[in-house]
Design a protein around this motif. Structure first.
Motif, short mmCIF file in Angstrom:
data_model
loop_
_atom_site.label_atom_id
_atom_site.label_comp_id
_atom_site.label_asym_id
_atom_site.label_seq_id
_atom_site.Cartn_x
_atom_site.Cartn_y
_atom_site.Cartn_z
N ASP A 217 77.43 88.37 22.47
CA ASP A 217 77.13 87.62 21.26
C ASP A 217 75.96 88.28 20.54
OD1 ASP A 217 74.93 86.98 22.83
OD2 ASP A 217 75.54 84.90 23.18
N ARG A 218 75.51 87.64 19.49
CA ARG A 218 74.43 88.19 18.67
C ARG A 218 73.16 88.43 19.50
NH1 ARG A 218 72.52 87.45 13.05
NH2 ARG A 218 70.26 87.28 13.03
N ASP A 219 72.82 87.46 20.36
CA ASP A 219 71.61 87.60 21.17
C ASP A 219 71.68 88.80 22.11
OD1 ASP A 219 70.41 85.42 20.01
OD2 ASP A 219 70.96 84.01 21.58
N THR A 220 72.87 89.06 22.66
CA THR A 220 73.04 90.22 23.53
C THR A 220 72.76 91.51 22.77
OG1 THR A 220 74.72 89.07 24.86
CG2 THR A 220 74.65 91.46 25.03
N ALA A 221 73.32 91.61 21.57
CA ALA A 221 73.11 92.81 20.75
C ALA A 221 71.63 92.98 20.41
CB ALA A 221 73.95 92.73 19.48
N LEU A 222 70.96 91.89 20.05
CA LEU A 222 69.54 91.98 19.69
C LEU A 222 68.69 92.40 20.90
CD1 LEU A 222 69.11 88.84 17.39
CD2 LEU A 222 69.42 91.22 16.71
N ARG A 223 69.06 91.92 22.08
CA ARG A 223 68.32 92.33 23.28
C ARG A 223 68.51 93.83 23.54
NH1 ARG A 223 70.59 87.37 25.54
NH2 ARG A 223 68.99 85.75 25.59
#
Length: 256
Positions: A217-223
């Protein structure tokens, strides 16, 4: 070295340009409209035939021809352009909730509907560490550009960046688990290794670099953005800074 981002916002006059990335002044424009004539009825755009006709036109001066061709090329590229009206005709239709911002650095136009940037696609997340190789910076920026519309695609691209970064740092680039373990032995913080396990770059649930993972998800990509920068900070930027300090103090005869 990575720096804090200043994301585009309709409430300020300077931010990171969504086109060129430079933090600089932005000029804002209101919009007005003229209805397309009954004769034309629909929007029209110059194409390859128009460009060919301009190229062959003998009645045009060289500088005029160059300006026409430049304008046609920009339109064909899909860019939004400011075509300043020289006729002085009056315009009576105001457009609300639609604005343009023009970058002082690259002169390119961004389009805003209400308070939202709609063109170009907004890059999300931290800026890449500038000490990364150019190829990896390009991949990083591409991932930032698509994370809003395709977080899974952005995460897949960033896993590939991790693999390429390991290879750039002298590892084999075939097995990321082994590469990261080797980097830890060379000074990479073990917490980064654990974090890469959590986002499934390494470990038993690792996702192959470049492969779409339905769990992402978006959070995974940002991490992943932050983890790539963390690796670059520790393994490229910090040693580079220390070397520069040492070089400035060492006598020239002692420098390698």
């Amino acid at each position: 070295m990575s720096k804090a981002a200043t994301p585009p916002s309709i409430s300020v006059t300077a931010f990171d340009c969504p086109h060129c990335g430079a933090f600089t002044t932005q000029h804002w424009y209101k919009l007005y409209a003229n209805q397309i004539s009954e004769k034309e009825r629909v929007p029209s755009f110059p194409g390859a035939k128009t460009r060919d006709r301009i190229t062959k036109a003998k009645e045009l001066e060289a500088d005029q021809k160059e300006q026409f061709l430049l304008s046609i090329d920009k339109i064909m590229s899909g860019l939004v352009l400011l075509d300043r009206n020289q006729s002085g005709s009056y315009v009576y239709n105001n457009i609300s909730n639609l604005h343009l911002s023009e970058c002082y650095n690259c002169k390119k136009i961004a389009v805003w509907v209400h308070k939202n940037l709609t063109f170009p696609a907004q890059r999300v997340g931290v800026l890449p560490n500038t000490d990364l190789p150019d190829e990896l910076i390009a991949d990083f920026e591409e991932a930032r550009a698509i994370v809003g519309s395709s977080p899974r695609g952005a995460a897949a691209l960033m896993r590939l960046v991790v693999q390429k970064l390991c290879e750039h740092l002298g590892e084999k680039g075939k097995n990321i688990d082994d590469d990261i373990a080797s980097l830890v032995s060379k000074g990479l913080n073990p917490l980064v290794q654990r974090a890469l396990d959590v986002v499934r770059v390494i470990g038993n649930e690792a996702v192959h670099p470049g492969t779409i993972d339905l769990k992402d998800d978006r959070d995974t990509a940002l991490r992943l953005f932050g983890l790539v920068n963390a690796i670059a900070d520790q393994m490229i930027t910090h040693p580079k800074s220390v070397q520069e300090i040492m070089t400035s103090f060492l006598p020239k005869s002692w420098q390698p």
